[in-house]
Design an enzyme around this catalytic site. Structure first.
Site, PDB file in Angstrom:
ATOM      1  N   SER A  14      18.772  -7.251  16.427  1.00  0.00           N
ATOM      2  CA  SER A  14      19.120  -8.465  17.180  1.00  0.00           C
ATOM      3  C   SER A  14      19.367  -9.634  16.226  1.00  0.00           C
ATOM      4  O   SER A  14      20.191 -10.508  16.516  1.00  0.00           O
ATOM      5  CB  SER A  14      18.037  -8.801  18.206  1.00  0.00           C
ATOM      6  N   ASN A  15      18.682  -9.663  15.100  1.00  0.00           N
ATOM      7  CA  ASN A  15      18.981 -10.716  14.118  1.00  0.00           C
ATOM      8  C   ASN A  15      20.367 -10.528  13.514  1.00  0.00           C
ATOM      9  O   ASN A  15      21.097 -11.503  13.314  1.00  0.00           O
ATOM     10  CB  ASN A  15      17.914 -10.748  13.020  1.00  0.00           C
ATOM     11  N   ARG A  66      11.397   4.344  -4.796  1.00  0.00           N
ATOM     12  CA  ARG A  66      12.016   3.179  -4.146  1.00  0.00           C
ATOM     13  C   ARG A  66      13.110   2.598  -5.031  1.00  0.00           C
ATOM     14  O   ARG A  66      14.134   2.125  -4.547  1.00  0.00           O
ATOM     15  CB  ARG A  66      10.948   2.126  -3.851  1.00  0.00           C
ATOM     16  N   MET A  91      12.596  -2.514   7.063  1.00  0.00           N
ATOM     17  CA  MET A  91      11.184  -2.143   6.980  1.00  0.00           C
ATOM     18  C   MET A  91      10.780  -1.571   5.620  1.00  0.00           C
ATOM     19  O   MET A  91       9.678  -1.046   5.489  1.00  0.00           O
ATOM     20  CB  MET A  91      10.845  -1.140   8.090  1.00  0.00           C
ATOM     21  N   ASN A 108      15.337 -13.009   3.521  1.00  0.00           N
ATOM     22  CA  ASN A 108      14.598 -12.241   4.530  1.00  0.00           C
ATOM     23  C   ASN A 108      14.162 -13.151   5.675  1.00  0.00           C
ATOM     24  O   ASN A 108      13.986 -14.355   5.488  1.00  0.00           O
ATOM     25  CB  ASN A 108      13.346 -11.634   3.877  1.00  0.00           C
ATOM     26  N   HIS A 110      10.980 -13.425   8.490  1.00  0.00           N
ATOM     27  CA  HIS A 110       9.645 -12.907   8.790  1.00  0.00           C
ATOM     28  C   HIS A 110       9.153 -13.584  10.072  1.00  0.00           C
ATOM     29  O   HIS A 110       9.273 -14.811  10.212  1.00  0.00           O
ATOM     30  CB  HIS A 110       8.695 -13.202   7.628  1.00  0.00           C
ATOM     31  N   ASP A 146       6.774 -10.853   1.273  1.00  0.00           N
ATOM     32  CA  ASP A 146       6.860 -12.081   2.069  1.00  0.00           C
ATOM     33  C   ASP A 146       6.360 -13.308   1.306  1.00  0.00           C
ATOM     34  O   ASP A 146       5.735 -14.199   1.888  1.00  0.00           O
ATOM     35  CB  ASP A 146       6.069 -11.919   3.389  1.00  0.00           C
TER      36      ASP A 146
HETATM   37  C1  GRF Z   1      12.169  -9.323  13.631  1.00  0.00           C
HETATM   38  O1  GRF Z   1      11.074  -9.881  14.309  1.00  0.00           O
HETATM   39  C2  GRF Z   1      12.074  -9.620  12.152  1.00  0.00           C
HETATM   40  O2  GRF Z   1      11.532 -10.871  11.881  1.00  0.00           O
HETATM   41  C3  GRF Z   1      11.146  -8.539  11.679  1.00  0.00           C
HETATM   42  O3  GRF Z   1      11.534  -7.395  12.403  1.00  0.00           O
HETATM   43  C4  GRF Z   1      12.121  -7.795  13.638  1.00  0.00           C
HETATM   44  C5  GRF Z   1      13.479  -7.186  13.687  1.00  0.00           C
HETATM   45  O4  GRF Z   1      14.138  -7.410  14.871  1.00  0.00           O
HETATM   46  N1  GRF Z   1      11.189  -8.410  10.245  1.00  0.00           N
HETATM   47  P1  GRF Z   1      15.671  -7.075  15.012  1.00  0.00           P
HETATM   48  O5  GRF Z   1      15.885  -5.660  14.468  1.00  0.00           O
HETATM   49  O6  GRF Z   1      16.455  -8.092  14.265  1.00  0.00           O
HETATM   50  O7  GRF Z   1      15.935  -7.128  16.501  1.00  0.00           O
END
Ligand code: GRF
Length: 217
Positions: A14-15, A66, A91, A108, A110, A146
């Site tokens: 969604s971001n 990694r 993730m 990023n 958070h 973070d």
């Molecule tokens: C968001 O809350 C972001 O801050 C966190 O994971 C979530 C991801 O949401 N790191 P989306 O995949 O962007 O919907």
């Protein structure tokens, strides 16, 4: 400067969508060149494709470390001409292999007010701790988890009847506002690092003081 974004996402995206929408709507001078996921089922890949971006899975199980994984991610980013790397619900912890390839260009989001509540699945911790405000943070990424310099934060109240899900939804709405905004500041060349501080040049007025619960007198 028009940014060429490589977006790394593991989940719903969604971001990513808020960034795609801001690009399409003209409030963000950028284009999403490629969406990369470590998760073949990430809905973010579909969102990217639907918007005309390349969508690539880099499966971590094919790498021994990694660092090796990030080497493959860097290769895909370069192949698609990305100049800025956006972690949007990604993730995996990134390594110096990625950070050194894009110095000061990895950003990023958070879902808490850093430096409080770093890590994952933090909304339950926020409620348990009893803080009255939570929020979200967009920051430059450094080698820690973070810990990088903060570009912009949004604050939301924590309500007495909140569950982790209701709080997450309130925070997410603000994520979708501040992430494109932070990237637009970067596109405009307005972000200046002074030690750990990220200064906005020229500055914007800040919002007023917040109280939760309300101060009545
Ligand atoms: C968001 O809350 C972001 O801050 C966190 O994971 C979530 C991801 O949401 N790191 P989306 O995949 O962007 O919907």
């Amino acid at each position: 400067m028009n940014l060429s974004l490589g977006v790394l996402a593991s989940g719903s995206g969604s971001n990513l969508q808020s960034i795609l929408d801001a690009c399409a709507g003209g409030s963000l001078d950028a284009r999403v060149a490629v969406v990369i996921s470590d998760n073949p089922d990430a809905y973010a890949l579909q969102r990217g494709r639907a918007a005309g971006a390349a969508a690539v899975v880099v499966d971590p199980r094919t790498s021994a470390s990694r660092a090796e994984h990030d080497g493959k991610v860097v290769a895909v980013l370069r192949e698609h001409g990305a100049d800025t790397v956006v972690l949007a619900g990604y993730m995996k912890l990134v390594t110096p292999v990625l950070l050194d390839a894009f110095p000061q260009r990895v950003i990023n989001i958070h879902p808490a007010l850093l430096p409080s509540f770093p890590g994952v699945h933090i909304h339950g911790e926020v409620l348990e701790h009893g803080v009255k405000f939570s929020g979200c943070t967009v920051h430059f990424v450094d080698a820690g988890m973070d810990t990088g310099p903060i570009i912009i934060q949004a604050v939301v109240p924590v309500r007495d009847d909140d569950t982790p899900d209701t709080l997450a939804a309130r925070v997410l709405r603000e994520e979708h506002r501040i992430f494109p905004q932070a990237l637009q500041y970067l596109a405009e060349g307005r972000l200046r690092l002074a030690g750990r501080r990220v200064l906005l040049d020229p500055p914007c007025p800040s919002s007023g003081t917040l109280h939760n619960p309300t101060v009545c007198s």
